[in-house]
Design a protein around this motif. Structure first.
Motif, mmCIF file in Angstrom:
data_model
loop_
_atom_site.group_PDB
_atom_site.id
_atom_site.type_symbol
_atom_site.label_atom_id
_atom_site.label_comp_id
_atom_site.label_asym_id
_atom_site.label_seq_id
_atom_site.Cartn_x
_atom_site.Cartn_y
_atom_site.Cartn_z
ATOM 1 N N ASP A 9 0.830 -1.207 0.000
ATOM 2 C CA ASP A 9 0.000 0.000 0.000
ATOM 3 C C ASP A 9 0.863 1.254 0.000
ATOM 4 N N THR A 180 -8.063 0.207 -6.065
ATOM 5 C CA THR A 180 -7.643 -0.318 -4.766
ATOM 6 C C THR A 180 -8.686 -1.274 -4.200
ATOM 7 N N ARG A 181 -9.943 -0.928 -4.372
ATOM 8 C CA ARG A 181 -11.007 -1.806 -3.880
ATOM 9 C C ARG A 181 -10.954 -3.160 -4.573
ATOM 10 N N SER A 184 -7.976 -4.951 -3.312
ATOM 11 C CA SER A 184 -8.242 -5.414 -1.949
ATOM 12 C C SER A 184 -9.060 -6.698 -1.965
ATOM 13 N N HIS A 187 -6.729 -9.296 -2.873
ATOM 14 C CA HIS A 187 -5.864 -9.583 -1.730
ATOM 15 C C HIS A 187 -6.564 -10.484 -0.712
#
Length: 603
Positions: A9, A180-181, A184, A187
């Motif tokens: 990040d 990013t969402r 994520s 991830h």
């Protein structure tokens, strides 16, 4: 095989910040450039306006003063210029001159404050119908209108570019948030897989571009892993757990490295030996490991291992000793192969042999000392006996007696060394000493009487003190006599000539219900560093101050006799150049005697 996902990040935030910073700099630069150009054009137009204004005033002035007398002409021009200044805030002064350059009239005196704010001076000729120049008109402009327009333009441009920057930033942040969402979500899916939740699927209908393809690839991988898990993952996990369990519980340290030299497994014993946590060296090159002193302990040996052909190292693993964090560690490096004999890496077995190395060194020093000590009396005995044997008749009786005295001293010395070695073997065993109730003072006085001859050679005297009543106690008289003899003999060796040795007996304050015997000399003393090890076997203090040779067993025999066979305690108190006090405590009721009495009572 171990997979590791590193979702950084921080790097992403740095990239976004850098993008915003670059865009901000670009927008500011464009704003400054645009505003500068606009203001440049504005002032250029303003200058043209001033030229036009000057020509207009010149024409008006000629028309108003045509066919007028000079005095009338001056009054008309003055009145006209005043009316212009009063009706126009941008004009700071007006000056009329004749064709010779003489001032006809000027407003600088009447409107002095406005004249002082002049920013631009302009002049225009006053011509008649024939084109002949009748004079000139000079006007001053304070640029108030241009400044107001420039300020308004600047503020407007600032607002526009600020809005552009804000919109641009919001777009970037929204786009970043969306990406990013999605990452994520990916991830979280990877974490689920790493946690053993094979078959986890990610929704990717609303994902965009390459991210959608990445989600699809992840789902395909997850499905395949789920199928693989159902087939044989349980068996593989069981085998791996067995392997790790064996390595984790083995008595020696084990470090497993892959083909890239990265440590993949470190058991607790290895952590202890290396003084490091496994998390600190897992997935790092073990070749680069350094101990607390900054030494790359294994680098050279691992390089040697890698240079050696596998067929050789497989048959004969590389063995070496290395110093790690003040430990001596025996290390063995062996290669690892798969079932198909593919090279996978290597295993390093670590064995802490610090104590063994110390014992080996002590034994080596002991053998060296004993050999030296035995050689000296044997050489002296052989020399003196040979001399007496071959030339005894040539010596006087006194000389023969002196020779025999030296021979007797060397025999005593040799006998003491042999006794030390024999006592060491006997005392280290578990043989129990027979104890009888006795008077320790009698044993003390009897032992000292046998040492008076040795003391008289150095002019040393004994001062025996008895504090209070000393009760009888159980002890082995022969072994305790030897303890006293060792302590007093040492005191004689290190005491100055013609000095006194104090021997004291009392009820101990160091150990409950025990008798304490101390031997105090005024010799060279012992440093704090050596006091901690003075009772260790084979340990000797040898330096510029302590030069007397020996086996290094005497004080160790004292400790074993008192503490192991009599449940007592030994101690030393010393200060350099002020002397030493060696002592021991014997309990009035030894633990083993109490236990033996309890056993007999139960029978």
């Amino acid at each position: 095989m171990k997979f590791k996902l590193n979702f950084d990040d921080t790097a992403q935030n740095r990239l976004i910040t850098a993008g915003l910073l670059v865009s901000t700099v670009l927008i500011i630069a464009v704003s400054i450039f645009a505003i500068g150009k606009i203001q440049e054009k504005l002032y250029e137009s303003y200058a043209n306006f001033g030229q036009l204004l000057g020509k207009t005033i010149a024409i008006q002035s000629y028309e108003l003063t045509k066919n007028k007398t000079p005095n009338e002409r001056r009054l008309i021009l003055k009145s006209h210029s005043v009316s212009i200044l009063e009706s126009n805030s941008d004009i700071s002064f007006i000056t009329f001159k004749d064709k010779n350059g003489n001032i006809i009239t000027s407003t600088t005196d009447t409107f002095k404050e406005k004249a002082e704010n002049t920013k631009t001076n302009l002049s225009a000729p006053i011509s008649n119908e024939k084109g002949e120049i009748e004079g000139t008109v000079e006007i001053g402009l304070n640029a108030s209108m241009a400044s107001a327009i420039a300020k308004t333009t600047k503020n407007s441009m600032f607002i526009v570019f600020t809005l552009v920057w804000a919109v641009f930033t919001v777009v970037i942040l929204i786009n970043t948030f969306l990406i990013t969402r999605e990452l994520s979500i990916l991830h979280q899916g990877v974490k689920a897989i790493s946690g053993g939740k094979f078959g986890t699927l990610l929704e990717h209908k609303e994902a965009s571009g390459e991210i959608k393809e990445l989600f699809a690839a992840f789902n395909d991988m997850s499905s395949r892993l789920h199928i693989y898990e159902e087939q044989n993952i349980e068996e593989l996990t069981l085998e791996r757990n067995k392997f790790e369990s064996v390595l984790m519980n083995i008595a020696n340290g084990v470090v497993v490295c892959d083909s890239e030299d990265n440590a993949v497994l470190v058991n607790p014993i290895a952590e202890h030996i290396l003084s490091v946590k496994s998390s600190d060296i897992i997935d790092t090159s073990f070749e680069d490991f350094v101990d607390v002193e900054g030494r790359a302990c294994f680098k050279d040996e691992i390089e040697t291992f890698k240079r050696t052909p596998l067929e050789i190292i497989e048959k004969k693993p590389l063995e070496f000793n290395v110093d790690v964090n003040q430990r001596v560690v025996k290390s063995v490096i062996s290669p690892m192969f798969s079932k198909s004999h593919d090279y996978l890496g290597y295993i390093i077995v670590l064995i802490d042999i610090t104590k063994e190395a110390e014992v080996d060194k002590l034994k080596s020093d002991f053998i060296s000392n004993v050999s030296h000590e035995l050689r000296t009396p044997v050489t002296v005995l052989r020399s003196y006996i040979d001399t007496l044997y071959n030339f005894g008749s040539e010596f006087k009786f006194e000389e023969q007696s002196e020779f025999i005295g030296v021979i007797n001293q060397e025999i005593i010395r040799l006998n003491n060394m042999v006794n030390d070695i024999l006592d060491f073997s006997k005392l280290e065993s578990d043989t129990r000493y027979e104890k009888t109730e006795g008077d320790i003072m009698q044993t003390l006085e009897g032992t000292l009487s046998g040492l008076k001859v040795l003391a008289e050679e150095k002019g040393v005297t004994f001062a025996v003190e008895k504090e209070g009543e000393i009760p009888v106690l159980p002890y082995n008289e022969e072994s305790i006599s030897r303890v006293i003899s060792n302590l007093v003999t040492n005191a004689i060796k290190y005491a100055p000539n013609n000095s006194s040795i104090n021997i004291r007996a009392k009820i101990s304050d160091k150990m409950a219900e025990s008798v304490e015997i101390t031997v105090t000399d005024t010799g060279i003393g012992i440093s704090k560093e050596h006091q901690k090890k003075i009772f260790d076997r084979f340990y000797r203090v040898e330096n510029d101050t302590h030069t007397i040779k020996g086996t290094g067993l005497g004080l160790h025999l004292v400790k074993v006799t008192v503490e192991k066979h009599h449940s007592g305690k030994v101690f030393v108190e010393s200060e350099l150049n002020k002397g030493s006090t060696f002592g021991f405590c014997l309990p009035l009721h030894p633990v083993e005697d109490i236990q033996e009495a309890e056993k007999e009572a139960t029978v």
